[in-house]
Design a protein around this motif. Structure first.
Motif, PDB file in Angstrom:
ATOM      1  N   ASN A 219      16.196  20.295  29.725  1.00 38.85           N
ATOM      2  CA  ASN A 219      15.383  21.337  30.361  1.00 38.85           C
ATOM      3  C   ASN A 219      15.064  22.476  29.396  1.00 38.85           C
ATOM      4  N   LYS A 220      15.821  22.540  28.292  1.00 35.65           N
ATOM      5  CA  LYS A 220      15.490  23.437  27.180  1.00 35.65           C
ATOM      6  C   LYS A 220      16.012  22.762  25.914  1.00 35.65           C
ATOM      7  N   LEU A 221      15.095  22.357  25.046  1.00 34.52           N
ATOM      8  CA  LEU A 221      15.515  21.715  23.801  1.00 34.52           C
ATOM      9  C   LEU A 221      16.452  22.645  23.040  1.00 34.52           C
ATOM     10  N   ASN A 222      17.421  22.089  22.353  1.00 30.72           N
ATOM     11  CA  ASN A 222      18.435  22.890  21.680  1.00 30.72           C
ATOM     12  C   ASN A 222      18.061  23.178  20.232  1.00 30.72           C
ATOM     13  N   LYS A 223      18.081  22.171  19.388  1.00 28.55           N
ATOM     14  CA  LYS A 223      17.806  22.329  17.951  1.00 28.55           C
ATOM     15  C   LYS A 223      16.319  22.401  17.642  1.00 28.55           C
ATOM     16  N   THR A 224      15.477  21.914  18.549  1.00 28.45           N
ATOM     17  CA  THR A 224      14.045  21.819  18.264  1.00 28.45           C
ATOM     18  C   THR A 224      13.165  22.604  19.240  1.00 28.45           C
ATOM     19  N   TYR A 225      13.741  23.555  19.928  1.00 32.92           N
ATOM     20  CA  TYR A 225      12.979  24.374  20.885  1.00 32.92           C
ATOM     21  C   TYR A 225      11.846  25.099  20.147  1.00 32.92           C
ATOM     22  N   ASN A 226      10.608  24.762  20.485  1.00 33.17           N
ATOM     23  CA  ASN A 226       9.413  25.318  19.839  1.00 33.17           C
ATOM     24  C   ASN A 226       9.420  25.145  18.325  1.00 33.17           C
ATOM     25  N   ASN A 227      10.188  24.194  17.833  1.00 38.73           N
ATOM     26  CA  ASN A 227      10.242  23.826  16.419  1.00 38.73           C
ATOM     27  C   ASN A 227      10.407  22.320  16.308  1.00 38.73           C
ATOM     28  N   ASN A 228       9.468  21.593  16.862  1.00 36.05           N
ATOM     29  CA  ASN A 228       9.516  20.139  16.878  1.00 36.05           C
ATOM     30  C   ASN A 228       8.349  19.600  16.047  1.00 36.05           C
ATOM     31  N   ALA A 229       8.673  18.800  15.040  1.00 38.23           N
ATOM     32  CA  ALA A 229       7.627  18.345  14.129  1.00 38.23           C
ATOM     33  C   ALA A 229       7.433  16.832  14.099  1.00 38.23           C
ATOM     34  N   SER A 230       8.452  16.062  14.499  1.00 37.02           N
ATOM     35  CA  SER A 230       8.333  14.603  14.474  1.00 37.02           C
ATOM     36  C   SER A 230       9.259  13.991  15.513  1.00 37.02           C
ATOM     37  N   LEU A 231       9.113  12.687  15.740  1.00 38.88           N
ATOM     38  CA  LEU A 231       9.960  12.013  16.723  1.00 38.88           C
ATOM     39  C   LEU A 231      10.162  10.561  16.349  1.00 38.88           C
ATOM     40  N   LYS A 232      11.175   9.978  16.978  1.00 32.77           N
ATOM     41  CA  LYS A 232      11.453   8.548  16.827  1.00 32.77           C
ATOM     42  C   LYS A 232      12.015   8.044  18.153  1.00 32.77           C
ATOM     43  N   ILE A 233      11.479   6.928  18.626  1.00 30.88           N
ATOM     44  CA  ILE A 233      11.973   6.288  19.849  1.00 30.88           C
ATOM     45  C   ILE A 233      12.482   4.903  19.455  1.00 30.88           C
ATOM     46  N   PHE A 234      13.731   4.615  19.821  1.00 27.05           N
ATOM     47  CA  PHE A 234      14.336   3.359  19.384  1.00 27.05           C
ATOM     48  C   PHE A 234      15.398   2.891  20.355  1.00 27.05           C
ATOM     49  N   ASP A 235      15.845   1.666  20.150  1.00 29.28           N
ATOM     50  CA  ASP A 235      16.878   1.064  20.977  1.00 29.28           C
ATOM     51  C   ASP A 235      18.231   1.333  20.317  1.00 29.28           C
ATOM     52  N   GLY A 236      19.077   2.068  20.995  1.00 29.59           N
ATOM     53  CA  GLY A 236      20.378   2.435  20.451  1.00 29.59           C
ATOM     54  C   GLY A 236      20.493   3.941  20.301  1.00 29.59           C
ATOM     55  N   SER A 237      21.616   4.395  19.773  1.00 28.54           N
ATOM     56  CA  SER A 237      21.850   5.823  19.582  1.00 28.54           C
ATOM     57  C   SER A 237      22.017   6.123  18.102  1.00 28.54           C
ATOM     58  N   GLN A 238      21.730   7.359  17.720  1.00 23.76           N
ATOM     59  CA  GLN A 238      22.007   7.817  16.358  1.00 23.76           C
ATOM     60  C   GLN A 238      23.517   7.836  16.174  1.00 23.76           C
ATOM     61  N   ALA A 239      23.959   7.933  14.954  1.00 19.13           N
ATOM     62  CA  ALA A 239      25.387   8.104  14.691  1.00 19.13           C
ATOM     63  C   ALA A 239      25.840   9.427  15.307  1.00 19.13           C
ATOM     64  N   ALA A 240      27.023   9.443  15.858  1.00 25.11           N
ATOM     65  CA  ALA A 240      27.548  10.641  16.522  1.00 25.11           C
ATOM     66  C   ALA A 240      27.508  11.844  15.585  1.00 25.11           C
ATOM     67  N   GLY A 241      27.083  12.966  16.112  1.00 20.61           N
ATOM     68  CA  GLY A 241      27.116  14.211  15.358  1.00 20.61           C
ATOM     69  C   GLY A 241      25.850  14.541  14.598  1.00 20.61           C
ATOM     70  N   ILE A 242      24.910  13.603  14.467  1.00 14.70           N
ATOM     71  CA  ILE A 242      23.691  13.890  13.723  1.00 14.70           C
ATOM     72  C   ILE A 242      22.763  14.798  14.532  1.00 14.70           C
ATOM     73  N   CYS A 243      22.556  14.474  15.785  1.00 10.00           N
ATOM     74  CA  CYS A 243      21.652  15.249  16.645  1.00 10.00           C
ATOM     75  C   CYS A 243      22.440  15.887  17.787  1.00 10.00           C
ATOM     76  N   TYR A 244      21.891  16.959  18.329  1.00 14.25           N
ATOM     77  CA  TYR A 244      22.416  17.501  19.581  1.00 14.25           C
ATOM     78  C   TYR A 244      22.047  16.482  20.656  1.00 14.25           C
ATOM     79  N   GLN A 245      23.026  16.079  21.454  1.00 13.64           N
ATOM     80  CA  GLN A 245      22.778  15.004  22.429  1.00 13.64           C
ATOM     81  C   GLN A 245      22.697  15.519  23.852  1.00 13.64           C
ATOM     82  N   PHE A 246      21.617  15.124  24.522  1.00 11.99           N
ATOM     83  CA  PHE A 246      21.441  15.416  25.945  1.00 11.99           C
ATOM     84  C   PHE A 246      21.819  14.194  26.736  1.00 11.99           C
TER      85      PHE A 246
END
Length: 153
Positions: free
Chosen positions: A126-153
């Motif tokens: 409901n409010k982006l954490n690390k990329t709030y109004n600072n979002n430049a790219s995206l990736k959609i994939f099957d699976g999760s990133q390694a723990a700790g790389i991104c803030y996880q919702f």
């Protein structure tokens, strides 16, 4: 002569099947106003709490730079660039282990927010954490990133 006609017909059929497979495989596509039942779907909102104009992206793959994509529905932010203007996001998955990662920098760089379906086939920020109004790219994939790389919702 019959052999050549038959070979040409088979060749044309193979070419069409190959082209249709290539066009559908591994590409995240901007759909603008809605996902039209396509999954996985990442929906950006111009405002927090899923308010304002929306911009939708479907399929697996990545968008290296969100410049050039606009918020498409009515409401605050309509017509503005998605890049550096998204405040919240909603992710609808096809399976229970799909992820949408939103990055601070172009080419999937810098801090990121991860919306991981984790069994419910949806995730929301409901409010982006690390990329709030600072979002430049995206990736959609099957699976999760390694723990700790991104803030996880």
């Amino acid at each position: 002569m019959k052999f050549f006609k038959r070979a040409a017909a088979v060749g044309a059929t193979v070419a069409l099947l190959t082209l249709s497979g290539v066009s559908q495989a591994g590409a995240t596509t901007y759909t603008g106003k809605d996902c039209s039942g396509a999954y996985p779907c990442l929906r950006f909102y111009y405002n927090s709490n899923f308010k304002g104009s929306e911009a939708n992206f479907v399929g697996y793959g990545k968008i290296n730079n969100l410049a050039g994509y606009e918020f498409a529905t009515s409401g605050n932010g309509k017509g503005l660039s998605v890049k550096n203007n998204a405040a919240s996001a909603f992710f609808i998955a096809k399976t229970t282990d799909e992820t949408a990662a939103i990055y601070y920098s172009s080419n999937q760089g810098g801090p990121c927010d991860e919306l991981w379906a984790q069994g419910s086939k949806q995730a929301q920020a409901n409010k982006l954490n690390k990329t709030y109004n600072n979002n430049a790219s995206l990736k959609i994939f099957d699976g999760s990133q390694a723990a700790g790389i991104c803030y996880q919702f």
